[in-house]
Design a protein around this motif. Structure first.
Motif: not given
Ligand code: P53
Length: 474
Positions: A192-207
């Motif tokens: 269910x992860x959706x990313x806004x422009x400029x977000x640090x995807x790797x950080x969010x995915x691992x958290x």
């Protein structure tokens, strides 16, 4: 010798790919409902294109699936006819908690699965239940950002408490998260992860992965408390990475790719973050927020068995020319020149299943359970509606032989085998109906036309005698 006497032969499905009835019985909307067929599917499941509601321009195959919501009795009767000892299915979270953050569950949703489990019980079929197979209630996506938010751990815990208590005595085998490593590759579909422009995807995915790993440990704890008979497994999209050549850099690339997957199971099975992952995250500036007590929970509540899907091995190299020729799957891999591929470009490697089983068994020393394996292919029914799927039989036969070798010749402890999509269903990767895996043909096309009638394919009778002979007659 051969397979254990109580070997769990069967088939597997997932709620979002077969149930349909997306708005029935009080069910809430989920991320998986919103993955359209067609070219926008990829950007949506990757979390790059926002699709938080249905629109007119797309077709959403999960809305109706193969209508198993209304036809499960007919379908389970067919599974029983094949002699299934187990049936792997998933619970749609938003049937039980339509929004995800309610205090009280939706009784209609609970009754639906209770009826389904009772139907299994009638035939002596042991349900193997995936608690979440990619699905997350949309309310949790919109209000909390899905698994990036630690609150999801608590909501998932509520779900687990409710279902473990309600289905005590009916269900014994549980999987916490389907293909937990999918979060890295298709984060919207997987978590269910959706990313806004400029977000640090790797950080969010691992958290988010940390939250899932924690939720998985808590689920394991509760499952064991509610019923000591419960067995809980992790679930990995597996397939060992081969080095393209014996060049040390290729070998290293393959090892790194394997570790990207093992990371999850190392936590779920060994109970702690592996050193290589902590180092790699630190190098990449990824910082996981953990709370006091997290490490203890992970350590104390490890899984009872290791389950995984296997469709193909993978190949890694550092050669830039070869890197251009990727094999057709969500998981990055270069083409293996020694292997044939399916119509969708998935490379076929039965021996790779034996390799993968040995790798997992060597590493974890816990019983394994193959919960997905199969061939997605175009089936063309003859004038009588019969599908002679010899290609599917050949694929399954070779893979069952390889798994038998792993058991008989290598001593791997294997609990069971459930083929993917035992009845034709919607493809997770492409949203197509035409990518069929089943022993049972479902009359439905990529645009949603068809009677939804069920017909036995040639592989139906073949698998029936495989089960009857406990894998002796392939
Ligand atoms: P499909 C790749 C891509 C998408 C989902 O895949 C995948 C994989 C393979 O590892 O995972 C599993 O339908 C998944 C099932 C899915 C099955 O593979 O794209 O657990 O939901 O249907 C097959 O052919």
């Amino acid at each position: 010798m051969g397979f254990r006497k109580d070997f769990l032969w069967g088939g597997a499905t997932a709620a979002n790919q077969c149930e349909g009835g997306y708005d029935q019985g009080g069910r809430g909307l989920a991320n998986v409902d919103l993955a359209p067929a067609g070219k926008d599917r990829f950007p949506v499941i990757l979390g790059e294109m926002k699709m938080f509601d249905f629109d007119e321009d797309h077709y959403y195959p999960a809305k109706e699936g193969i209508d198993m919501y209304h036809r499960f009795k007919e379908d389970i009767a067919l599974f029983a006819e094949m002699g299934f000892k187990t049936y792997r299915l998933s619970i749609a979270w938003s049937r039980i908690f339509p929004k995800g953050d309610e205090k009280e569950p939706n009784e209609q949703g609970l009754t639906f699965y209770e009826d389904l489990f009772l139907e299994c019980q009638k035939y002596g079929i042991e349900p193997l239940v995936t608690i979440t197979h990619f699905d997350c209630p949309m309310h949790l996506v919109e209000e909390y950002g899905a698994w990036r938010n630690r609150k999801l751990v608590g909501f998932y815990e509520n779900l687990c408490r409710v279902i473990f208590n309600r289905y005590k005595g009916l269900v014994k085998y549980w999987l916490t998260f389907n293909e937990i490593n999918m979060i890295l590759h298709a984060p919207f579909m997987g978590a269910g992860l959706y990313f806004e422009e400029g977000e640090n995807k790797e950080q969010i995915k691992y958290q988010a992965a940390h939250h899932e790993l924690l939720a998985s440990a808590i689920a394991t704890k509760i499952a064991h408390e509610v019923d000591p008979e419960n067995k809980v497994g992790c679930m990995l999209a597996a397939g060992t990475n081969y080095a393209y050549s014996c060049k040390p850099e290729d070998v290293w690339a393959a090892k790194k790719a394997d570790r990207e997957n093992y990371f999850f199971i190392d936590v779920q099975s060994r109970g702690e973050y592996p050193a290589y992952a902590l180092k790699e995250m630190a190098r990449n500036g990824i910082e996981i927020e953990m709370e006091t007590g997290d490490a203890e929970l992970l350590k104390a509540h490890t899984v009872d068995f290791i389950s995984f899907s296997y469709y193909s091995s993978r190949v890694q190299t550092t050669d830039p020319k070869l890197l251009e020729q990727t094999a057709g799957n969500i998981f990055a891999s270069v083409k293996n020149p020694y292997l044939e591929a399916s119509e969708w470009g998935w490379q076929i490697d039965p021996l790779g299943l034996r390799v993968t089983m040995n790798d997992l068994y060597d590493r974890y020393q816990k019983p394994l359970f193959i919960v997905e394996n199969g061939l997605g292919a175009v089936d063309v029914p003859d004038e009588n509606g019969y599908v002679e799927d010899d290609y599917r039989i050949a694929y399954l036969k070779a893979h069952i032989q390889a798994m038998k070798d792993a058991v008989e010749l290598d001593g791997v402890d294997l609990l069971g085998y459930t083929t993917w999509g035992c009845i034709d269903l919607v493809s997770a990767g492409t949203g197509e109906m035409s990518k069929r895996y089943g022993f049972i043909y479902v009359d439905r096309d990529n645009e949603g036309n068809g009677t939804l009638n069920r017909t036995k394919k040639k592989s139906f009778d073949w698998y029936k005698q495989v089960i009857a002979s406990n894998g002796e007659n392939l």
